[in-house]
Design a protein around this motif. Structure first.
Motif, PDB file in Angstrom:
ATOM      1  N   ASP A  19       0.828  -1.205   0.000  1.00 37.75           N
ATOM      2  CA  ASP A  19       0.000   0.000   0.000  1.00 37.75           C
ATOM      3  C   ASP A  19       0.864   1.257   0.000  1.00 37.75           C
ATOM      4  O   ASP A  19       0.585   2.213  -0.729  1.00 37.75           O
ATOM      5  N   ALA A  20       1.921   1.284   0.811  1.00 36.15           N
ATOM      6  CA  ALA A  20       2.815   2.442   0.869  1.00 36.15           C
ATOM      7  C   ALA A  20       3.540   2.633  -0.455  1.00 36.15           C
ATOM      8  O   ALA A  20       3.700   3.767  -0.930  1.00 36.15           O
ATOM      9  N   ALA A  21       3.992   1.544  -1.066  1.00 36.12           N
ATOM     10  CA  ALA A  21       4.704   1.643  -2.342  1.00 36.12           C
ATOM     11  C   ALA A  21       3.784   2.170  -3.442  1.00 36.12           C
ATOM     12  O   ALA A  21       4.169   3.067  -4.203  1.00 36.12           O
ATOM     13  N   VAL A  22       2.580   1.646  -3.524  1.00 41.38           N
ATOM     14  CA  VAL A  22       1.631   2.105  -4.539  1.00 41.38           C
ATOM     15  C   VAL A  22       1.293   3.573  -4.309  1.00 41.38           C
ATOM     16  O   VAL A  22       1.252   4.367  -5.260  1.00 41.38           O
ATOM     17  N   ALA A  96       3.038  11.558   0.024  1.00 39.21           N
ATOM     18  CA  ALA A  96       2.722  10.171  -0.324  1.00 39.21           C
ATOM     19  C   ALA A  96       3.750   9.190   0.250  1.00 39.21           C
ATOM     20  O   ALA A  96       3.763   8.024  -0.128  1.00 39.21           O
ATOM     21  N   GLY A  97       4.606   9.664   1.157  1.00 35.62           N
ATOM     22  CA  GLY A  97       5.525   8.763   1.846  1.00 35.62           C
ATOM     23  C   GLY A  97       6.972   8.856   1.429  1.00 35.62           C
ATOM     24  O   GLY A  97       7.813   8.142   1.962  1.00 35.62           O
ATOM     25  N   THR A 114      16.540  14.331  -5.246  1.00 36.93           N
ATOM     26  CA  THR A 114      16.531  12.906  -4.937  1.00 36.93           C
ATOM     27  C   THR A 114      15.568  12.653  -3.794  1.00 36.93           C
ATOM     28  O   THR A 114      15.584  13.369  -2.796  1.00 36.93           O
ATOM     29  N   VAL A 115      14.719  11.634  -3.940  1.00 38.54           N
ATOM     30  CA  VAL A 115      13.793  11.241  -2.884  1.00 38.54           C
ATOM     31  C   VAL A 115      13.909   9.736  -2.660  1.00 38.54           C
ATOM     32  O   VAL A 115      14.219   8.993  -3.584  1.00 38.54           O
ATOM     33  N   GLU A 116      13.683   9.334  -1.427  1.00 42.22           N
ATOM     34  CA  GLU A 116      13.632   7.906  -1.098  1.00 42.22           C
ATOM     35  C   GLU A 116      12.187   7.476  -1.032  1.00 42.22           C
ATOM     36  O   GLU A 116      11.341   8.176  -0.464  1.00 42.22           O
ATOM     37  N   ASP A 117      11.920   6.294  -1.591  1.00 41.75           N
ATOM     38  CA  ASP A 117      10.575   5.736  -1.483  1.00 41.75           C
ATOM     39  C   ASP A 117      10.423   5.068  -0.110  1.00 41.75           C
ATOM     40  O   ASP A 117      11.376   5.035   0.675  1.00 41.75           O
ATOM     41  N   PRO A 118       9.255   4.570   0.247  1.00 38.04           N
ATOM     42  CA  PRO A 118       9.053   3.980   1.580  1.00 38.04           C
ATOM     43  C   PRO A 118       9.961   2.797   1.904  1.00 38.04           C
ATOM     44  O   PRO A 118      10.150   2.479   3.073  1.00 38.04           O
ATOM     45  N   ASP A 119      10.540   2.163   0.886  1.00 34.54           N
ATOM     46  CA  ASP A 119      11.462   1.045   1.121  1.00 34.54           C
ATOM     47  C   ASP A 119      12.924   1.468   1.111  1.00 34.54           C
ATOM     48  O   ASP A 119      13.806   0.646   1.292  1.00 34.54           O
ATOM     49  N   GLY A 120      13.193   2.763   0.888  1.00 32.21           N
ATOM     50  CA  GLY A 120      14.553   3.270   0.910  1.00 32.21           C
ATOM     51  C   GLY A 120      15.234   3.331  -0.440  1.00 32.21           C
ATOM     52  O   GLY A 120      16.394   3.739  -0.536  1.00 32.21           O
TER      53      GLY A 120
END
Length: 131
Positions: A19-22, A96-97, A114-120
């Motif tokens: 859910d966080a990734a989407v 959005a995380g 540069t941004v990190e997604d919820p998984d890094g």
């Protein structure tokens, strides 16, 4: 050998939280959720496919209890936007995380965000173009 110029590319990334990734890719980046399914008995638990319909690539997000995301500062997905990065886009991505970070390579700080997604995993929004 066949000409690969028009080949479609899929980039697969593991995730701890589908859910966080989407949310990051769809709500933050504005990608389209092309499909999402649970897999009973497959080697993975859940898949989602996100992208832009006109792009020659898409992301496959994989939730798998046996595979843990293990990103480094050099696991970059770079989007060459060929224009300044709109601050509102970065705010939307963070809502959005995502988390804006300094890039390990100063080139990306000079030519993008540069941004990190919820998984890094790291996404670079580049002001440069690609021809």
């Amino acid at each position: 050998m066949r000409n690969l110029d028009g080949a479609h590319m899929r980039v697969a990334r593991p995730t701890r939280d589908m859910d966080a990734a989407v949310r990051f890719w769809v709500d933050g980046l504005g990608m389209t959720l092309e499909g999402r399914k649970l897999e009973d008995g497959a080697p993975y638990e859940e898949l989602a496919f996100v992208g832009w319909p006109e792009a020659a690539w898409h992301l496959e997000l994989v939730k798998d209890a046996m595979v843990t995301p293990n990103p480094t500062e050099e696991d970059l997905l770079v989007l060459y936007l060929a224009e300044p990065i709109d601050d509102a886009l970065v705010v939307r991505i963070e809502a959005a995380g995502g988390v804006a970070v300094d890039a390990r390579n100063p080139y990306w700080n000079e030519h993008g965000v540069t941004v990190e997604d919820p998984d890094g995993y790291r996404l670079v929004l580049s002001t440069r173009g690609w021809s």
